[in-house]
Design a protein around this motif. Sequence first.
Motif, short mmCIF file in Angstrom:
data_model
loop_
_atom_site.label_atom_id
_atom_site.label_comp_id
_atom_site.label_asym_id
_atom_site.label_seq_id
_atom_site.Cartn_x
_atom_site.Cartn_y
_atom_site.Cartn_z
N TRP A 150 0.91 -1.15 -0.13
CA TRP A 150 0.08 -0.03 -0.06
C TRP A 150 1.08 1.27 0.03
O TRP A 150 2.01 1.20 0.65
CB TRP A 150 -0.90 0.07 1.27
N ARG A 177 -5.08 1.75 7.67
CA ARG A 177 -4.60 0.87 6.44
C ARG A 177 -5.43 0.67 5.76
O ARG A 177 -5.64 0.82 4.26
CB ARG A 177 -3.63 -0.38 6.70
N SER A 181 -5.67 4.10 2.92
CA SER A 181 -4.29 4.08 2.10
C SER A 181 -5.04 3.70 0.61
O SER A 181 -5.91 3.37 0.53
CB SER A 181 -3.56 3.03 2.68
N PRO A 183 -3.99 0.91 -1.96
CA PRO A 183 -3.43 -0.50 -2.57
C PRO A 183 -2.63 -0.15 -3.88
O PRO A 183 -3.23 0.06 -4.72
CB PRO A 183 -4.45 -1.55 -2.73
#
Length: 299
Positions: A150, A177, A181, A183
């Motif tokens: 990520w 996350r 974030s 990916p």
Amino acid sequence: MSRGRLILQRPGEICTNGDTSEHTLLAPSDDAEAQAVLDWLRAFDVAGLYTGAIANAIDYVLDGARTGRYDLMAPDVHPGEKASVGAKLEYEVLRSFSLPKEPPLDTRIAKVPVDIKATVGSNWAIPSEAHCQLCICTQIQLGRGRHRSWLVRTHRSWLYRGKGNKDGKRGLAVDARDQWSTPLYDWTPLPVNPLTLLTAEQSARIMAKRPGQEQRFAMMFRHLEGHIIPRSVISTVGAGKLDPLRRARNVRRHLAKDGLTLLCGKWRDQQDLAAAHKITLGPEDWVALRLEEGQAHDG
């Protein structure tokens, strides 16, 4: 507060977690620097380059050409060695993407400071200098042979509270996350070292000090017929011996008795023979195949 109960501030709120330099928490879509880094990365096969970088980092840690080791999950590999894959990966990533090693973090991408982090566990240790900075965070699951990455801005408000470990490093909240974030790629398999496909008995015989290299290489190619054998595997089987590649080339006559032809990707015509069997040989790869009559190559 326990790690599992961390209540996160959301994008648009002020990041105030333990620092006087307050600033607004940014979602990836509103983060101009993050978008610049993502635009730069789009020109690359990020998953493919990371796959190769991780494989190289694992080979470096195992040091098969000296130790004869080939399985990072083997009991003779210390947990600290497994953890060191992440540290080595930073340099492999810089090399793979032709990025400079440049402060204040690990590198700069599109003129933006970026830290490169990897874990063989479930979280990353984010150092104080990378708090509120952009990080590429990679998770490697060795037992399942896969990895994913990520791009995330590691705002202090999204790091677990407290002083962190003895170096002041703190983990990234899972919710941050997952929610804020970007990916870079989904779970991607790592290459399988063909030696791990052997039975314990086969492995013991091939890795033994006796008989000589040529006999052991012949055994390996017979047991791994049709499997691509990288140069690193040949160096591992010939660990501590002189010129294992030459010894490997010499096994052609042994394999011919069993109807096998040894192909080396160094030669274009042998690459073509392998391709006819739906096998792609790199320039330092080998494979033993049963070819149709008239196809055998003495190379």
